[in-house]
Design a protein around this motif. Structure first.
Motif, PDB file in Angstrom:
ATOM      1  N   MET A  84      44.526  27.832  39.322  1.00 26.43           N
ATOM      2  CA  MET A  84      44.643  26.479  39.448  1.00 26.43           C
ATOM      3  C   MET A  84      43.455  25.707  40.145  1.00 26.43           C
ATOM      4  O   MET A  84      43.488  24.333  40.114  1.00 26.43           O
ATOM      5  N   ASP A  85      42.482  26.501  40.418  1.00 28.74           N
ATOM      6  CA  ASP A  85      41.315  25.934  41.052  1.00 28.74           C
ATOM      7  C   ASP A  85      39.961  25.885  40.136  1.00 28.74           C
ATOM      8  O   ASP A  85      39.698  26.882  39.770  1.00 28.74           O
ATOM      9  N   GLU A  86      39.592  24.669  39.858  1.00 30.13           N
ATOM     10  CA  GLU A  86      38.544  24.772  38.623  1.00 30.13           C
ATOM     11  C   GLU A  86      37.116  25.383  39.208  1.00 30.13           C
ATOM     12  O   GLU A  86      36.577  26.000  38.289  1.00 30.13           O
ATOM     13  N   GLY A  87      37.029  25.247  40.517  1.00 25.83           N
ATOM     14  CA  GLY A  87      35.814  26.069  40.785  1.00 25.83           C
ATOM     15  C   GLY A  87      36.002  27.528  40.918  1.00 25.83           C
ATOM     16  O   GLY A  87      34.931  28.046  40.469  1.00 25.83           O
ATOM     17  N   ALA A  88      37.191  28.092  41.245  1.00 25.28           N
ATOM     18  CA  ALA A  88      37.044  29.448  40.962  1.00 25.28           C
ATOM     19  C   ALA A  88      37.354  29.841  39.577  1.00 25.28           C
ATOM     20  O   ALA A  88      36.694  30.912  39.220  1.00 25.28           O
ATOM     21  N   VAL A  89      37.756  29.148  38.749  1.00 20.54           N
ATOM     22  CA  VAL A  89      37.764  29.487  37.324  1.00 20.54           C
ATOM     23  C   VAL A  89      36.310  29.511  36.597  1.00 20.54           C
ATOM     24  O   VAL A  89      35.864  30.414  36.020  1.00 20.54           O
ATOM     25  N   ALA A  90      35.550  28.460  37.243  1.00 21.12           N
ATOM     26  CA  ALA A  90      34.196  28.385  36.582  1.00 21.12           C
ATOM     27  C   ALA A  90      33.635  29.489  36.997  1.00 21.12           C
ATOM     28  O   ALA A  90      32.516  30.077  36.458  1.00 21.12           O
ATOM     29  N   PHE A  91      33.709  29.950  38.438  1.00 14.59           N
ATOM     30  CA  PHE A  91      33.012  30.960  39.011  1.00 14.59           C
ATOM     31  C   PHE A  91      33.049  32.241  38.356  1.00 14.59           C
ATOM     32  O   PHE A  91      32.231  33.084  37.988  1.00 14.59           O
ATOM     33  N   VAL A  92      34.549  32.454  37.975  1.00 12.04           N
ATOM     34  CA  VAL A  92      34.656  33.642  37.244  1.00 12.04           C
ATOM     35  C   VAL A  92      33.981  33.778  35.786  1.00 12.04           C
ATOM     36  O   VAL A  92      33.371  34.704  35.221  1.00 12.04           O
TER      37      VAL A  92
END
Length: 180
Positions: A84-92
């Protein structure tokens, strides 16, 4: 090698963080705890609070370029928060875009689904994620550990804590360049 361990501020399954961390460190690599907030992350033993661990780096202030590989420990809450965290998803997603190895255990593939990186890949997970993975175009299998080289990078996945030895062994083989 610098290995990012991405977890949410709360809810990571402690053994799924601690055992791969120890395996990576014992083979001369540098594990780095990355989270969506600075401070500490709270681990759990299933639903019971466990230890706290200091965050080394924060999503948004670092990138996949700073690491050689990524580990996504499971637990019920951490992967759900991360997806649910856009930054975490982008990091992955950055790790996949750069062709770097990724390892995910238990519920952690939820974050992979959200990052839209499972399409055409074979992976395993906690059984309740089977439909999510299939709906995202992945091929779900019920195996102790799966190594998928279908794509620009290698993806290592396992189902649960009792698969940790196989998970760690497989990931260490990938890091050493011996994927099978």
């Amino acid at each position: 090698m610098r290995i990012a361990f991405l977890v949410a501020p709360e809810g990571v399954e402690q053994i799924e963080l601690a055992q791969p961390w120890k395996a990576v460190r014992s083979h001369g690599h540098e594990p780095v705890l990355v989270s969506t907030r600075a401070g500490q992350v709270r681990a759990f033993h299933h639903l019971d609070r466990a230890d706290a661990f200091p965050v080394d780096e924060v999503v948004g202030r670092t990138s996949a370029d700073a690491f050689d590989a990524l580990v996504l420990p499971g637990g019920l809450a951490s992967p759900d928060f991360l997806r649910m965290d856009e930054g975490a998803v982008a990091f992955v997603r950055e790790f996949f875009d750069r062709g770097r190895p990724v390892a995910a255990i238990c519920h952690a593939p939820w974050t992979l689904v959200e990052a839209d990186v499972v399409r055409g890949r074979t992976l395993t997970s906690w059984p309740s994620l089977r439909t999510d993975i299939r709906n995202a175009g992945g091929i779900w299998v019920d195996e102790e550990v799966t190594i998928c080289d279908n794509g620009p990078n290698t993806l290592v996945t396992s189902r649960r804590p009792r698969d940790l030895k196989a998970f760690c062994d497989a990931f260490l083989r990938v890091l050493s360049g011996v994927a099978a």
